[in-house]
Every structure is written in structure tokens, then in C-alpha cells.
Design a protein around this motif. Structure first.
Motif, PDB file in Angstrom:
ATOM      1  N   TYR A 151       1.121  -1.257  -0.305  1.00 22.82           N
ATOM      2  CA  TYR A 151      -0.162   0.128  -0.098  1.00 22.82           C
ATOM      3  C   TYR A 151       0.660   1.096   0.073  1.00 22.82           C
ATOM      4  CZ  TYR A 151      -3.464  -4.097   1.229  1.00 22.82           C
ATOM      5  OH  TYR A 151      -3.838  -5.166   1.452  1.00 22.82           O
ATOM      6  N   LEU A 229      -5.115   0.749  -7.600  1.00 21.80           N
ATOM      7  CA  LEU A 229      -5.695   0.597  -6.529  1.00 21.80           C
ATOM      8  C   LEU A 229      -6.113  -0.812  -5.471  1.00 21.80           C
ATOM      9  CD1 LEU A 229      -8.895   1.998  -7.443  1.00 21.80           C
ATOM     10  CD2 LEU A 229      -9.419  -0.618  -8.271  1.00 21.80           C
ATOM     11  N   ILE A 230      -4.960  -1.706  -5.474  1.00 27.14           N
ATOM     12  CA  ILE A 230      -4.588  -3.055  -5.051  1.00 27.14           C
ATOM     13  C   ILE A 230      -3.813  -2.938  -3.935  1.00 27.14           C
ATOM     14  CG2 ILE A 230      -4.609  -5.407  -5.060  1.00 27.14           C
ATOM     15  CD1 ILE A 230      -6.317  -5.781  -7.525  1.00 27.14           C
ATOM     16  N   LEU A 231      -2.509  -2.390  -4.541  1.00 27.68           N
ATOM     17  CA  LEU A 231      -1.604  -2.501  -4.179  1.00 27.68           C
ATOM     18  C   LEU A 231      -1.154  -0.980  -2.988  1.00 27.68           C
ATOM     19  CD1 LEU A 231       0.776  -4.588  -6.482  1.00 27.68           C
ATOM     20  CD2 LEU A 231      -0.655  -5.497  -4.070  1.00 27.68           C
ATOM     21  N   GLY A 232      -2.240   0.304  -3.893  1.00 31.57           N
ATOM     22  CA  GLY A 232      -1.681   1.187  -3.579  1.00 31.57           C
ATOM     23  C   GLY A 232      -2.165   2.451  -2.632  1.00 31.57           C
ATOM     24  N   GLY A 233      -1.926   3.230  -1.119  1.00 26.24           N
ATOM     25  CA  GLY A 233      -2.166   3.697  -0.586  1.00 26.24           C
ATOM     26  C   GLY A 233      -3.170   4.667  -0.974  1.00 26.24           C
TER      27      GLY A 233
ATOM     28  N   LEU B 240      -3.824   3.295   6.187  1.00 26.32           N
ATOM     29  CA  LEU B 240      -2.948   2.112   5.734  1.00 26.32           C
ATOM     30  C   LEU B 240      -3.504   2.206   3.737  1.00 26.32           C
ATOM     31  CD1 LEU B 240      -0.451  -0.224   4.852  1.00 26.32           C
ATOM     32  CD2 LEU B 240      -2.269  -2.007   5.422  1.00 26.32           C
ATOM     33  N   LYS B 241      -4.815   1.957   4.106  1.00 31.94           N
ATOM     34  CA  LYS B 241      -5.717   2.516   2.571  1.00 31.94           C
ATOM     35  C   LYS B 241      -7.310   1.968   2.900  1.00 31.94           C
ATOM     36  CE  LYS B 241      -5.930  -0.843  -0.569  1.00 31.94           C
ATOM     37  NZ  LYS B 241      -6.083  -1.477  -1.480  1.00 31.94           N
ATOM     38  N   GLU B 248     -12.914  -6.541   0.458  1.00 32.56           N
ATOM     39  CA  GLU B 248     -11.325  -6.541   0.116  1.00 32.56           C
ATOM     40  C   GLU B 248     -11.388  -5.889   1.953  1.00 32.56           C
ATOM     41  OE1 GLU B 248      -9.813  -3.144  -2.036  1.00 32.56           O
ATOM     42  OE2 GLU B 248      -8.275  -3.553  -1.534  1.00 32.56           O
TER      43      GLU B 248
END
Lengths: 288, 382
Positions: A151, A229-233, B240-241, B248
Motif C-alpha cells: 500500500y 487500486l489494489i496495491l496503492g495507499g 493504510l489504504k 477487501e
């Protein structure tokens, strides 16, 4: 009808299905997007047809979009550089290998059999708080609690590299395969060391492949939205995410259309520059 | 008297003329192509008048879709022969965009959340008009839940209420005690002590709702907008996100990636059922919502009404509710809801839902364009 006239028509008849598909599936939708970009979104989310420059004015003058575009180009450039650094040695190894090259290329293609989203999500199981990497580090006593590896921008670049590396390797591999091995042997016989023959013979001759791989990685990387979208903060977004948000979240298709055309124009300009100086031939070879 | 020929006879006669040499090959193929094109163009309109063979349903995926498939759609298909084709979406905005791009009749029933979504669909001209005589099971539904929809669409209904729940605060008990959660309430989400272990839904409404709570304001009447946006920024910098789907959300909590986030009551209950030590509280003025089964304009109405009536039958609605962990819209004073439902989060035994705060559709939809855009910028660091 004369034979000449019939012969002149034949290529067009053969090309007709492909041209129809490209026209219907690419140019017509692009035309729709262009028209949409001049419309406006009303307060209820419905579109107001007309010819308004508001969306273009906003897309071109608002520093928010400029900053995200520059950030997107920066992330794509870093990813391309990482792919080049990792991909070239791999491609060189495959090209110069005496083993089964076909098998190695096949192994390279293997990840494509799995969905891009699944491949991206697999990093959560590797780098997540309870993922394999953290579990190993904690088991070895290196850390006492999980390290945050996901993230952030580095995770986005990692995910993009994972996705794009095969494109780079394939392009460089095709380029290296096209170099006559005798040229390197000739350089060596004239006193060049292996390193010198690589630097002064092999590398320059393989540059078109590297450039073609670089262009592919850059364009594909700059246009992605799933990886951030999946791995970002929270702050890690690329330009395509803004297009997604405008169209999907804000239901602002006109602004989304202007933004998507803006990205298309920027990436199109890069492809045009590439074509002007290096030509598209090598890219076609790599894709073939 | 002239005999009317059908399409098959016409084609046979055409073939006969071609075989006899009365027609050249080019003309024969041309006429055949024209007949095919005419048939293709006519077929969709003919199909509209045909018996309905399937209904398209779109919902939230995960445990919710599984519950509906198992307890509502499969039995409905077996009983009526009408197939329910179910799809999923991650949020109401995303789905609305898909519906906007579709042809009338392509999407039929959607599991919409909140009256504000219903109002948005109504404002875009997507509401249909249900014939309530075909849905006798509507009598079991909590009247208050029906009335709010009627107000939006001028007395008629384009949906049936189906369930309700809350977006409360979910926290990992290994790191946050029940007492701490109770004391800090919504401010737990902007507590620097949990920096890097906080998450939240990437939904502008939820972000602003909780920002209102964190700044001591009424979510349905935010006075100090700047203070609310500052709270959104504070949450962003500690998070964090953001999560984008129920799956999710569950993954982030279950894997221990985050210690605290807002969460959908049913999904958190599902995590608790799976054995995860996750706590859940609804802070004062927590985000309550009611979900409905919305029939989109252009859908086959009678078939959709039949499905809605089937879904509202107490035995079906209770089975779905128990599996998806959201209380059904059935009035507990009229229907015995069994032993599990009273234990679900947000359940109101009185059937008045007086303890829940819902989003005022007029208030939130009038700010939708501006706030969704601002949130897009705020979450990127602006």
C-alpha cells in the motif's frame, strides 16, 4: 471488370473485416468519447448535450490533473527502467542459452494464463502483514512485528513490474535473436574482451528491442488503474484512476471523456516520437 | 384468394428459383442476406413480446450474493422456470454508471443501498412502477421502510425494501479493547496511536458521514464543511489504504493488515462467525441504511414482481437474512423472525427503526456532485 481493377480491389476485400472491426470497435467509440467530452454533467448526473469547453478547460488548467499526470508518467518511467534492468539480463540469458529456448519463452508467457488481477492480488499474500515475507522475517527473528511493505508507491511499481516484465523480455529477446553471433565472435577475434564486445556490439544492436520493450512497458504502465487500486495507499493514484472516478464514481462521463482523451493524446505523442526516431518495425517484431 | 406465405416458404421458393436458373448467384445471395438482416432486426422486438425466460439481478457479491443465490434464486428458478442471472458490483455509483450505459431491459433488479440511491435512480428516470397487487408479501414489510421510498417516487414504488444494516466501526480486539472503542467512538478512526493500521471505505458519503461524527456535527446537516474535510484528510493521512469492496474489507481485517476501519455490519458479523476476534460498534448517529430490491425501468414487470414476492415470503427472506447477516425488512411485530436474526447487529425488535440514523436523500444528493469530486482530490493529498 479488368484483371488490374480486380487485383487492386482484392487487398481491400481481404482487409475489410479487420478495418470494419477497427472502425466499429475503436474509431467509432473514440468519436463518441470525443463528442461526450464537450457535453456537461447536470446536477442529477444526467448529461447535457452541447458544445461546452468546460471539461477541457478544467482538464488542461487544473493543477490537480497535471500533477497526477506527471506522477503517472514518473511511475511509468521508473517501472520501465526497472523492467529494462531486470529484463535485459534475462533476455540475454535466454537468447544465448544452449537449452530449450522455446520452453523458456513458454515459461515466460506462463503468467499470462492467470488473470492480471489475481496476479496483482497475489502480492498481498506475499508482502501483507500476515504474508509469506513477513512470516519468514518473523520466524527468523529479523523483525518482531510485521513490516508494512504494501500500500505504497513502491508496491505499485513492484506490481507493475510484475505485470510488464514479460513484455520487455520478449522484445529484447527478439532483438538479441536477430543479432548474428558471428559479429560478437569477430569483435572478440579482433581483441575485444567479452564485456567490450557486449558494450560496443551487442548492446547497440539490441537497442531497438530495448526501446520497443520500453515503449510498451511505459504505455501499458501509464494506462493502468488496477495496480494502484489494489496495491496503492490512499494517495497512490494514477491518471487512469481519475478517469475511473470521473466516470464511475462521479458519473461525470463528459469530464471522464476529456481526461481519457488527454491521457490518450499524451501517450499517443510519445508513440509518435518513438515512431519518428526508431520506427514501429521492431515493436511489431516483438509483438509477433 | 391469396395465400399468405411464411418465411420458410419464401426461402424455399427463392432457392427453387435459384436452382432452376431463374436467379443468378449474386441476386440469390443478396436476397438471402437481406432476409437474414430483416429477420435479425425484427427478432429483438418479437422477443420482447415473448415469455420471460430470465431476469438479470445485480448485488453486492460475496456472502450476500451467495445467500440470495442459495435461498432465493435457486428455489425461485425451480418453482417458476425463470432463470435469475446474477451479477455483482462494488458500489452503487459503479452500478449506476453501468445501467446508464445499458439498453432498456438489460439490467432488471438491483440490490440498492439507501434511499439516496433510490432517489438518484428516480432523478435519472430509471424508476419503474410496481403493481403491488402482484406482491402480496409486501404486507409483512416494516411500513416506515416503504413510506420513505413512496415519498421519493410520488406514491408509487419502484422497489421493495429488503434488509437494513449499519456502517459501524470494526476493530481488531487483539489491538483495541471494547472499552477503548466505546470511549473513542468515531474518533478511533483518526487516532494517531493506530497510524498505518487504519482503513476506511473509499466512498465519499461514508467518509463525510464519519467526518461529521468526528467533528461533532449532525451528518444530515454539516455546518462546518471545512472542519469535516480536515477530518477526512486526517483519516487519509493515518490510513493504510481505503477498501473498495466488502471482500477487501473482510480481507484487511481478517489478515490483520488493519486494526480499525468502518465496516458493514453483516460482513463484520460474518467475520465474527468465522472466528475472528473483531469487535463492532455503532457510534451515536452511526450510519444506518436500508437496502431495497429496485426494478429498473424497461424490465419485464410481472416476472420481476413474481421474484420480489418470492423473495419477500417470510421463509425466503428469513433464510436470506440469516445467511447474509443483515436483518430483513420484515416487521418483527407481524412475523416471527426466528432465533438468529434478533442477534444480528442493527436489529430493531420494535420494527420502528427509531434507533438508526439514515442519510437524508435530499441533503446528500444535493451535495453529491460537489462532494464526490472534492473527495477525489482530498484522497490524493489535496
Amino acid at each position: 471488370m479488368s484483371v488490374e481493377a480486380r487485383e487492386a480491389r482484392q487487398p481491400w476485400i481481404l482487409l475489410a473485416p479487420a478495418l470494419s472491426a477497427v472502425t466499429l470497435l475503436l474509431f467509432v467509440p473514440l468519436l463518441f468519447i470525443l463528442v461526450y467530452s464537450f457535453w456537461l454533467r447536470t446536477a442529477t448526473g444526467a448529461d447535457q448535450p452541447g458544445f461546452f469547453l468546460d471539461n477541457w478547460r478544467e482538464a488542461l488548467t487544473d493543477p490537480f490533473y497535471r500533477d497526477i499526470l506527471l506522477s503517472t508518467l514518473r511511475i511509468a518511467a521508473i517501472t520501465t527502467a526497472v523492467c529494462a534492468l531486470m529484463g535485459y539480463p534475462t533476455a540475454y540469458f535466454i537468447a544465448r542459452s544452449r537449452g530449450d529456448k522455446l520452453l523458456m519463452v513458454l515459461l515466460l508467457m506462463l503468467p499470462f494464463w492467470i488473470s492480471y488481477i489475481i496476479r496483482t492480488m497475489s502480492w498481498i499474500n506475499i508482502l501483507g502483514a500476515s504474508g509469506a515475507a513477513n512470516a519468514a522475517l518473523m520466524a527468523l527473528g529479523v523483525v518482531s512485528e510485521p513490516v508494512n511493505m504494501l500500500y505504497n508507491e513502491a508496491a505499485v511499481i513492484l506490481g507493475l513490474t510484475h505485470y510488464l516484465l514479460p513484455f520487455m523480455i520478449l522484445n529484447v529477446f527478439v532483438s538479441l535473436e536477430g543479432i548474428d553471433a558471428n559479429v560478437e565472435a569477430a569483435a572478440n577475434s579482433l581483441g575485444a574482451t567479452r564485456w567490450q564486445s557486449f558494450l560496443e556490439v551487442t548492446l547497440p544492436l539490441s537497442l531497438p528491442g530495448l526501446a520497443a520493450g520500453g515503449l510498451l512497458c511505459f504505455v501499458l504502465g501509464a494506462g493502468t488503474y488496477i495496480t494502484p487500486l489494489i496495491l496503492g495507499g490512499p494517495r497512490d493514484a494514477m491518471f487512469a484512476n481519475l478517469v475511473f472516478e470521473a466516470i464511475i464514481t462521479q458519473l461525470n462521463w463528459p469530464l471522464g471523456s476529456a481526461l481519457s482523451l488527454m491521457l490518450l493524446l499524451v501517450l499517443g505523442a510519445l508513440v509518435a516520437i518513438y515512431n519518428r526516431y526508431l520506427g514501429m518495425t521492431q515493436l511489431m517484431k516483438g509483438l509477433g | 384468394m391469396t395465400r399468405k406465405m411464411n418465411a420458410v416458404a419464401r426461402c424455399e421458393r427463392l432457392r427453387e428459383r435459384y436452382m432452376n436458373g431463374d436467379l443468378d448467384r449474386r441476386s440469390f445471395l443478396g436476397l438471402l442476406g437481406a432476409a437474414g438482416a430483416a429477420c435479425g432486426l425484427a427478432t429483438p422486438y418479437r422477443a420482447l413480446a415473448k415469455e420471460v425466460t430470465h431476469i438479470r439481478f445485480d448485488g453486492w457479491g460475496g456472502v450476500v450474493s451467495e445467500a440470495l443465490r442459495k435461498h432465493a434464486f435457486d428455489p425461485f428458478e425451480a418453482a417458476t422456470g425463470i432463470k435469475v442471472v446474477d451479477g455483482t458490483f462494488g458500489g452503487g455509483d459503479e452500478y449506476l454508471s453501468r445501467v446508464k450505459a445499458s439498453q432498456p431491459g438489460e439490467y432488471n433488479i438491483a440490490h440498492l443501498s439507501g434511499v439516496f440511491d433510490y432517489a438518484r435512480y428516480h432523478n435519472l428516470g430509471l424508476t419503474s412502477e410496481l403493481n403491488e397487487k402482484n406482491i402480496p408479501n409486501l404486507q409483512y414489510v416494516i411500513p416506515k421502510l416503504i413510506d420513505v421510498f413512496r415519498k421519493v417516487s410520488g406514491g408509487a414504488l419502484s422497489c421493495v425494501p429488503y434488509d437494513y444494516g449499519t456502517t459501524g466501526i470494526a476493530y481488531n480486539r487483539a489491538h483495541i479493547s471494547d472499552d477503548e472503542a466505546k470511549v473513542k467512538g468515531a474518533k478511533l478512526l483518526i487516532d494517531p496511536a493506530h497510524k498505518g493500521k487504519i482503513s476506511g471505505w473509499a466512498d465519499w458519503r461514508t467518509r463525510m458521514w464519519y467526518a461529521a461524527l468526528q467533528t461533532g456535527q449532525d451528518p444530515n446537516g454539516i455546518v462546518d464543511e471545512d472542519a469535516a474535510w480536515d477530518a477526512v484528510r486526517a483519516h487519509r493521512d493515518l490510513a493504510l489504504k481505503y477498501w473498495n469492496s466488502g471482500a477487501e474489507l473482510m480481507s484487511l481485517l481478517a489478515e490483520g493488515e488493519v486494526h480499525v476501519t468502518e465496516g458493514w455490519s453483516g460482513r463484520i458479523y460474518a467475520l465474527q462467525e468465522q472466528g475472528h476476534d473483531i469487535g463492532y460498534i455503532d457510534p451515536p448517529n452511526g450510519f444506518g441504511w436500508q437496502e431495497c430490491m429496485f426494478v429498473i425501468k424497461g424490465s419485464p414487470m410481472e416476472a420481476c414482481e413474481e421474484l420480489l414476492n418470492f423473495m419477500l415470503a417470510p421463509e425466503t427472506a428469513i433464510a436470506v437474512a440469516e445467511a447474509q447477516n443483515y436483518p430483513p425488512a420484515l416487521d418483527p411485530t407481524k412475523v416471527d423472525l426466528g432465533p438468529k436474526i434478533p442477534t444480528l447487529p442493527a436489529f430493531d425488535p420494535s420494527g420502528t427503526l427509531a434507533g438508526l440514523t439514515f442519510a437524508d436523500p435530499a441533503y446528500w444528493n444535493s451535495r453529491e456532485a460537489a462532494w464526490s469530486k472534492t473527495f477525489g482530490r482530498v484522497q490524493r493529498g489535496y
